[in-house]
Design a protein around this motif. Structure first.
Motif, PDB file in Angstrom:
ATOM      1  N   LYS A   1       0.559  -0.847  -0.104  1.00  0.00           N
ATOM      2  CA  LYS A   1      -0.377  -0.134  -0.251  1.00  0.00           C
ATOM      3  C   LYS A   1       0.829   1.385  -0.116  1.00  0.00           C
ATOM      4  O   LYS A   1       1.849   1.741   0.633  1.00  0.00           O
ATOM      5  CB  LYS A   1      -0.676   0.317   1.692  1.00  0.00           C
ATOM      6  N   MET A   2       0.254   1.940  -1.104  1.00  0.00           N
ATOM      7  CA  MET A   2       0.853   3.798  -0.898  1.00  0.00           C
ATOM      8  C   MET A   2      -0.339   4.453  -0.309  1.00  0.00           C
ATOM      9  O   MET A   2      -0.923   4.767  -0.456  1.00  0.00           O
ATOM     10  CB  MET A   2       1.151   3.555  -2.270  1.00  0.00           C
ATOM     11  N   GLN A   3       0.080   5.383   0.195  1.00  0.00           N
ATOM     12  CA  GLN A   3      -0.424   6.632   0.622  1.00  0.00           C
ATOM     13  C   GLN A   3       0.384   7.975   0.831  1.00  0.00           C
ATOM     14  O   GLN A   3       0.901   7.962   0.373  1.00  0.00           O
ATOM     15  CB  GLN A   3      -0.209   6.143   2.610  1.00  0.00           C
ATOM     16  N   MET A   4      -0.796   8.873  -0.314  1.00  0.00           N
ATOM     17  CA  MET A   4      -0.313  10.100  -0.312  1.00  0.00           C
ATOM     18  C   MET A   4      -0.977  10.917   0.677  1.00  0.00           C
ATOM     19  O   MET A   4      -2.189  10.943   0.092  1.00  0.00           O
ATOM     20  CB  MET A   4       0.033  10.648  -1.592  1.00  0.00           C
ATOM     21  N   VAL A   5      -0.335  11.912   1.359  1.00  0.00           N
ATOM     22  CA  VAL A   5      -1.164  13.267   1.802  1.00  0.00           C
ATOM     23  C   VAL A   5      -1.209  14.246   1.987  1.00  0.00           C
ATOM     24  O   VAL A   5       1.122  14.765   1.573  1.00  0.00           O
ATOM     25  CB  VAL A   5      -0.833  13.052   3.325  1.00  0.00           C
ATOM     26  N   SER A   6      -1.519  15.176   0.802  1.00  0.00           N
ATOM     27  CA  SER A   6      -1.261  16.792   0.824  1.00  0.00           C
ATOM     28  C   SER A   6      -1.690  17.234   1.348  1.00  0.00           C
ATOM     29  O   SER A   6      -2.628  17.503   2.278  1.00  0.00           O
ATOM     30  CB  SER A   6      -1.852  16.507  -0.627  1.00  0.00           C
ATOM     31  N   ILE A   7      -0.731  18.446   1.710  1.00  0.00           N
ATOM     32  CA  ILE A   7      -0.767  19.389   2.499  1.00  0.00           C
ATOM     33  C   ILE A   7      -0.716  20.762   2.218  1.00  0.00           C
ATOM     34  O   ILE A   7       0.240  20.930   1.144  1.00  0.00           O
ATOM     35  CB  ILE A   7       0.331  19.167   3.485  1.00  0.00           C
ATOM     36  N   PRO A   8      -1.589  21.532   2.413  1.00  0.00           N
ATOM     37  CA  PRO A   8      -2.200  22.891   1.299  1.00  0.00           C
ATOM     38  C   PRO A   8      -1.113  23.628   1.362  1.00  0.00           C
ATOM     39  O   PRO A   8      -0.295  23.771   2.416  1.00  0.00           O
ATOM     40  CB  PRO A   8      -3.396  22.881   1.374  1.00  0.00           C
ATOM     41  N   ARG A   9      -0.827  24.001   0.841  1.00  0.00           N
ATOM     42  CA  ARG A   9       0.370  25.381   0.639  1.00  0.00           C
ATOM     43  C   ARG A   9       0.044  26.254   1.393  1.00  0.00           C
ATOM     44  O   ARG A   9       0.747  27.410   2.368  1.00  0.00           O
ATOM     45  CB  ARG A   9       1.055  25.922  -0.333  1.00  0.00           C
ATOM     46  N   ASP A  10      -1.442  27.160   1.757  1.00  0.00           N
ATOM     47  CA  ASP A  10      -1.733  27.772   2.863  1.00  0.00           C
ATOM     48  C   ASP A  10      -1.879  27.972   4.229  1.00  0.00           C
ATOM     49  O   ASP A  10      -2.159  27.761   4.952  1.00  0.00           O
ATOM     50  CB  ASP A  10      -2.460  28.968   2.477  1.00  0.00           C
ATOM     51  N   THR A  11      -1.571  26.092   4.413  1.00  0.00           N
ATOM     52  CA  THR A  11      -1.888  25.636   5.601  1.00  0.00           C
ATOM     53  C   THR A  11      -1.250  26.748   6.973  1.00  0.00           C
ATOM     54  O   THR A  11       0.564  27.208   6.946  1.00  0.00           O
ATOM     55  CB  THR A  11      -1.489  24.349   6.040  1.00  0.00           C
ATOM     56  N   LYS A  12      -1.810  27.115   7.768  1.00  0.00           N
ATOM     57  CA  LYS A  12      -1.068  27.499   9.148  1.00  0.00           C
ATOM     58  C   LYS A  12      -0.395  27.177  10.258  1.00  0.00           C
ATOM     59  O   LYS A  12      -1.256  26.007  10.289  1.00  0.00           O
ATOM     60  CB  LYS A  12      -2.136  28.695   9.378  1.00  0.00           C
ATOM     61  N   THR A  13       0.454  27.105  10.280  1.00  0.00           N
ATOM     62  CA  THR A  13       1.587  25.947  11.134  1.00  0.00           C
ATOM     63  C   THR A  13       2.954  26.830  11.555  1.00  0.00           C
ATOM     64  O   THR A  13       2.809  27.853  10.980  1.00  0.00           O
ATOM     65  CB  THR A  13       1.629  24.931  10.181  1.00  0.00           C
ATOM     66  N   GLU A  14       3.625  26.471  12.222  1.00  0.00           N
ATOM     67  CA  GLU A  14       4.881  27.011  13.035  1.00  0.00           C
ATOM     68  C   GLU A  14       5.613  26.550  12.412  1.00  0.00           C
ATOM     69  O   GLU A  14       6.072  25.671  11.860  1.00  0.00           O
ATOM     70  CB  GLU A  14       5.232  26.480  14.342  1.00  0.00           C
ATOM     71  N   ILE A  15       6.445  27.401  12.070  1.00  0.00           N
ATOM     72  CA  ILE A  15       7.884  27.264  10.956  1.00  0.00           C
ATOM     73  C   ILE A  15       8.274  27.040  11.946  1.00  0.00           C
ATOM     74  O   ILE A  15       9.025  27.273  12.358  1.00  0.00           O
ATOM     75  CB  ILE A  15       8.381  27.744  10.264  1.00  0.00           C
ATOM     76  N   ILE A  16       9.023  25.135  12.186  1.00  0.00           N
ATOM     77  CA  ILE A  16      10.182  24.722  12.843  1.00  0.00           C
ATOM     78  C   ILE A  16      11.567  25.502  12.701  1.00  0.00           C
ATOM     79  O   ILE A  16      11.798  25.101  11.248  1.00  0.00           O
ATOM     80  CB  ILE A  16       9.578  23.247  12.942  1.00  0.00           C
TER      81      ILE A  16
END
Length: 312
Positions: A100-115
């Motif tokens: 099984k291959m899983q592909m999860v896209s994270i939208p570019r505008d997702t608000k988060t802390e830049i580590i």
């Protein structure tokens, strides 16, 4: 009867001779390809300086034991005079046991802390602030899943790669005319589309004409990735390997070595039997404000469980 047997024997010898010639020729071609691929892979190999010996050893053990691995795919839009941003972020997990291959896209505008930077902003800014390392750290923090490998692709290379494999075919669910820079005026009809390189760029970049915005664009990007994988792994592309390698060599960076690529190709190929795709969802900011996608803790936990579940 004797003549028939003689003809059969003669035909058999001719057939064996032809097969023998093909095997020798194919063997020489595979040998040539092997060393061409190795040369290209060496060009693409850019290890992360921050990687410790223990991390590298742990990754090697995973491959040797055929355990699940994770790969961060980054589609970076680098243009002249611009640092670039990771406009496409996809986390892939490969589980050879489950096939099984899983592909999860994270939208570019997702608000988060830049580590590593501390700012709370759009996740695609992580590349501009700190390159691959900061992007990888930020995605790991967001998903709470360790990334074994990364593959960075300059989006400009997408056009060359699609042309190298002779174009791709996708199912298009939205009818629109591209007024963008790359294929101005091209009509993307609803239905089955055959795309060349420039048309593919227009197809994956458009979002303003899509009612789903970034979500619609990410869905098209996943379709293109699947189409490229299907086409590139087919026998018909063997004669185009030189073009494929040229397209990859200058535009792809990864911490996967040539030997590791061979191991993944050999031991993880079964994951293509089952491909699961998912898009991180959230709540957008109201009109008139800087747009962010606000992702709830529940959604983050769901994404973590999906990814870690395929790593077991």
């Amino acid at each position: 009867m004797r003549t028939r047997k003689k003809r059969k024997k003669k035909f058999g010898l001719v057939l064996i001779s032809i097969i023998g010639i093909l095997i020798i020729g194919l063997g020489s071609y595979i040998f040539y390809l092997y060393h061409s691929i190795e040369k290209t892979a060496d060009t693409m190999y850019i290890p992360l300086k921050e990687d410790s010996k223990s991390e590298k050893k742990a990754r090697e053990e995973k491959l040797n034991k055929k355990q699940p691995i994770s790969i961060l795919l980054m589609g970076v839009d680098e243009r002249e005079g611009d640092v670039g941003r990771s406009d496409t972020l996809i986390v892939m997990t490969l589980n050879p046991q489950k096939e099984k291959m899983q592909m999860v896209s994270i939208p570019r505008d997702t608000k988060t802390e830049i580590i590593g930077d501390g700012r709370v902003t759009k996740i695609n800014a992580s590349y501009a602030y700190g390159g691959v390392k900061m992007t990888k750290d930020t995605v790991e923090d967001f998903t709470d899943v360790k990334m074994d490998y990364y593959i960075q692709v300059n989006m400009e290379a997408l056009s060359d790669l699609v042309d190298a494999i002779g174009g791709i075919t996708v199912q298009n669910d939205l009818d629109w005319i591209d007024e963008g820079y790359y294929k101005k005026g091209y009509h993307y009809n609803k239905g089955i589309l055959t795309l060349d390189g420039p048309k593919t760029l227009g197809y994956v970049r458009m979002r303003h004409l899509d009612p789903q915005g970034d979500f619609g664009r990410n869905e098209r990007q996943r379709k293109v990735i699947s189409a490229i994988i299907d086409k590139a792994t087919g026998l018909s592309t063997v004669t185009h390997f030189d073009e494929i390698l040229d397209a990859l060599g200058d535009n792809v960076k990864t911490n996967i070595t040539f030997e590791q690529m061979m191991d993944i190709q050999k031991n993880y190929r079964g994951v293509r039997k089952s491909i699961e795709q998912y898009e991180v969802s959230g709540q957008g900011t109201p009109p008139g404000q800087t747009y962010y996608l606000n992702v709830s803790d529940e959604e983050k936990a769901k994404v973590h469980d999906m990814l870690s579940g395929n790593m077991e």
